[in-house]
Motif scaffolding. Structure first.
Motif, mmCIF file in Angstrom:
data_model
loop_
_atom_site.group_PDB
_atom_site.id
_atom_site.type_symbol
_atom_site.label_atom_id
_atom_site.label_comp_id
_atom_site.label_asym_id
_atom_site.label_seq_id
_atom_site.Cartn_x
_atom_site.Cartn_y
_atom_site.Cartn_z
ATOM 1 N N ALA A 298 14.830 40.716 13.760
ATOM 2 C CA ALA A 298 13.627 40.088 14.303
ATOM 3 C C ALA A 298 13.942 38.710 14.877
ATOM 4 N N LEU A 299 14.831 37.971 14.218
ATOM 5 C CA LEU A 299 15.188 36.639 14.702
ATOM 6 C C LEU A 299 16.005 36.721 15.995
ATOM 7 N N VAL A 300 16.901 37.699 16.079
ATOM 8 C CA VAL A 300 17.679 37.877 17.313
ATOM 9 C C VAL A 300 16.735 38.152 18.487
ATOM 10 N N LEU A 301 15.788 39.078 18.303
ATOM 11 C CA LEU A 301 14.840 39.399 19.374
ATOM 12 C C LEU A 301 13.936 38.217 19.691
ATOM 13 N N LEU A 302 13.527 37.476 18.653
ATOM 14 C CA LEU A 302 12.693 36.292 18.869
ATOM 15 C C LEU A 302 13.438 35.258 19.711
ATOM 16 N N GLY A 303 14.731 35.076 19.411
ATOM 17 C CA GLY A 303 15.525 34.146 20.206
ATOM 18 C C GLY A 303 15.615 34.571 21.655
ATOM 19 N N ALA A 304 15.575 35.881 21.897
ATOM 20 C CA ALA A 304 15.687 36.394 23.266
ATOM 21 C C ALA A 304 14.383 36.259 24.052
ATOM 22 N N VAL A 305 13.232 36.483 23.372
ATOM 23 C CA VAL A 305 11.955 36.492 24.105
ATOM 24 C C VAL A 305 11.208 35.170 23.999
ATOM 25 N N GLY A 306 11.547 34.324 23.008
ATOM 26 C CA GLY A 306 10.900 33.028 22.880
ATOM 27 C C GLY A 306 9.468 33.122 22.386
ATOM 28 N N ALA A 307 8.679 32.069 22.665
ATOM 29 C CA ALA A 307 7.313 31.964 22.143
ATOM 30 C C ALA A 307 6.329 32.715 23.025
ATOM 31 N N THR A 308 6.612 33.980 23.262
ATOM 32 C CA THR A 308 5.733 34.854 24.047
ATOM 33 C C THR A 308 4.821 35.619 23.093
ATOM 34 N N ALA A 309 3.974 36.470 23.649
ATOM 35 C CA ALA A 309 3.113 37.309 22.812
ATOM 36 C C ALA A 309 3.961 38.227 21.927
ATOM 37 N N LEU A 310 5.042 38.780 22.486
ATOM 38 C CA LEU A 310 5.950 39.602 21.688
ATOM 39 C C LEU A 310 6.619 38.744 20.617
ATOM 40 N N GLY A 311 6.953 37.513 20.962
ATOM 41 C CA GLY A 311 7.555 36.606 19.990
ATOM 42 C C GLY A 311 6.644 36.358 18.802
ATOM 43 N N VAL A 312 5.347 36.239 19.050
ATOM 44 C CA VAL A 312 4.382 36.044 17.958
ATOM 45 C C VAL A 312 4.421 37.239 17.008
ATOM 46 N N LEU A 313 4.476 38.440 17.569
ATOM 47 C CA LEU A 313 4.560 39.641 16.727
ATOM 48 C C LEU A 313 5.869 39.681 15.943
ATOM 49 N N LEU A 314 6.956 39.273 16.578
ATOM 50 C CA LEU A 314 8.252 39.270 15.896
ATOM 51 C C LEU A 314 8.273 38.260 14.752
ATOM 52 N N VAL A 315 7.589 37.136 14.913
ATOM 53 C CA VAL A 315 7.505 36.156 13.826
ATOM 54 C C VAL A 315 6.750 36.750 12.642
ATOM 55 N N GLY A 316 5.705 37.539 12.928
ATOM 56 C CA GLY A 316 5.002 38.224 11.848
ATOM 57 C C GLY A 316 5.916 39.185 11.099
ATOM 58 N N LEU A 317 6.750 39.931 11.849
ATOM 59 C CA LEU A 317 7.728 40.819 11.213
ATOM 60 C C LEU A 317 8.722 40.020 10.379
ATOM 61 N N ALA A 318 9.148 38.878 10.890
ATOM 62 C CA ALA A 318 10.082 38.029 10.144
ATOM 63 C C ALA A 318 9.453 37.540 8.849
ATOM 64 N N GLY A 319 8.178 37.144 8.901
ATOM 65 C CA GLY A 319 7.500 36.687 7.693
ATOM 66 C C GLY A 319 7.409 37.768 6.640
ATOM 67 N N GLY A 320 7.132 39.006 7.069
ATOM 68 C CA GLY A 320 7.036 40.103 6.107
ATOM 69 C C GLY A 320 8.373 40.478 5.505
ATOM 70 N N THR A 321 9.409 40.558 6.340
ATOM 71 C CA THR A 321 10.716 40.987 5.830
ATOM 72 C C THR A 321 11.351 39.929 4.933
#
Length: 418
Positions: A298-321
């Motif tokens: 999730a962090l790798v993908l977040l680094g790739a897409v940044g603070a986009t709408a997809l990034g917000v979802l990836l941060v949620g996944l990071a918080g859960g995992t």
């Protein structure tokens, strides 16, 4: 018999009281720290003094937690929790007197630091008390609740302080409110009356500390999940700073930062729905490894897409995992450690994890300056995945030293290392 879950874990009155006591005391600790910080700023107009105040309020967790675990292995864990709260209540009253009579800033900061030292036995005592209060089948949901209490209270503390400020409550009265929270926490934990852990022989504090460190270092069933938990917390510490840097690069920086942080918290809370099912029995070690790898991905993908709408979802996944990984690691540690050394192991666990969060936060700025906020996050997450993957491969090869094979009878007293 009810199915294992949050309701089953909360059926233990002792567990409920200890969790609530720890939560109230943590809120009181944070309210007091921020109140003293405001007082110091008003008295000195110095950002350096404020930094010193806050640093001394948190540094004892990294410096003293291992020794605090020794204390929690020598006394009843419920009594340690109660005593930590009562000592802080007394010191808070002393602080109220100091604020009311105009003590020097250095003395006020020193008393605040002593309050932080008095707080350090609380988490090791609660973590070690949990297997005494709930059966093994309820450990995952109980640990999830403890983790939730830790996270929620660390967020709620500043919020409670903010409400007191909005209500016009002065610094002295705010510290008095904190003293009241400590007193209630002590009153909740004191009557639980857990037994003192059994000891093979009486040894000194230094020897007890050495035994705790040696046990942690020598036993794979303790060392491995603790190492993975430290990695998890290091990545979390890096992520907290990286979110600020990623949001700063977005057009709507403040709004984007709010979304990212809200998503991180929402993901952690959402994972509470599944964590007790995922971390039962022999699945726990695999869940720790797979969720830690998912956190890295999730962090790798977040680094790739940044603070986009997809990034917000990836941060949620990071918080859960990250929360599920921590709950799994705590559960494995409790199963692999005997009751006589459990608090010492969790004192070391707390000390290493606080240090890991601090280290992750510390290097996020410099690495982002070199590789960019996204690039730095990708690099750190790839390193985390590279460190986790070999453990997963070893698990699938049925390594005889696997963490699940190290489960001990926690009712037995600690044995001296060879």
């Amino acid at each position: 018999m009810s199915a294992p879950g949050f309701r089953s874990a909360l059926a233990s009155g002792a567990f409920r009281r200890l969790c609530l006591a720890h939560g109230l005391a943590t809120v009181g600790q944070l309210v007091l720290t921020f109140a003293v910080g405001v007082h110091v700023l008003a008295e000195t107009r110095s950002g350096i003094w404020v930094s010193v105040t806050v640093a001394l309020a948190f540094a004892p967790y990294a410096a003293c937690s291992a020794l605090a675990g020794v204390l929690a292995d020598r006394r009843s864990r419920s009594a340690v929790l109660a005593s930590a709260a009562w000592v802080r209540a007394a010191l808070a009253v002393v602080l109220v007197v100091g604020l009311a009579t105009g003590w020097p800033v250095g003395v006020v900061v020193g008393v605040t630091a002593l309050l932080a030292v008095a707080a350090t036995p609380s988490y090791p005592a609660l973590a070690a008390a949990t297997p005494e209060c709930v059966p093994d089948r309820d450990l995952p949901p109980a640990n999830a609740l403890v983790t939730c209490v830790e996270n929620v209270t660390w967020v709620a503390g500043p919020g409670v302080f903010g409400l007191l400020v909005l209500a016009g409550v002065g610094t002295t009265k705010t510290v008095l409110v904190a003293a009241g929270l400590f007193a209630v926490a002590g009153a909740l934990a004191g009557p639980v009356g857990l037994h003192r852990p059994a000891r093979v022989q009486q040894t000194g504090w230094l020897r007890d500390l050495v035994v705790g460190v040696t046990t942690t270092a020598r036993q794979p069933g303790i060392r491995r999940p603790m190492g993975l938990a430290v990695l998890d917390n290091f990545l979390y510490g890096y992520l907290v700073v990286a979110l600020v840097l990623l949001a700063a690069a977005a057009p709507d920086a403040e709004g984007r930062l709010g979304l990212l942080n809200a998503s991180l918290t929402a993901g952690a809370l959402a994972s509470m729905v599944v964590v007790n099912r995922w971390t039962r029995g022999e699945r726990t070690a695999l869940v720790l490894l797979w969720t830690l790898l998912a956190f890295c991905a999730a962090l790798v993908l977040l680094g790739a897409v940044g603070a986009t709408a997809l990034g917000v979802l990836l941060v949620g996944l990071a918080g859960g995992t990250t929360l599920v990984a921590e709950v799994a690691a705590v559960t494995l540690l409790q199963r692999a450690t005997d009751q006589g050394t459990l608090a010492r192991v969790f004192g070391i666990y707390d000390q290493l994890n606080v240090g890991a969060i601090a280290l992750g936060s510390l290097i996020a700025g410099p690495l982002s300056a070199v590789a960019g906020p996204g690039g730095g996050l990708v690099v750190v997450a790839c390193v985390g995945a590279a460190l986790t993957a070999p453990a997963l491969l070893a698990r699938h090869r049925h390594d005889p030293g696997d963490v699940e094979s190290q489960t001990v009878d926690r009712r037995q007293p600690a044995a001296r290392p060879a």
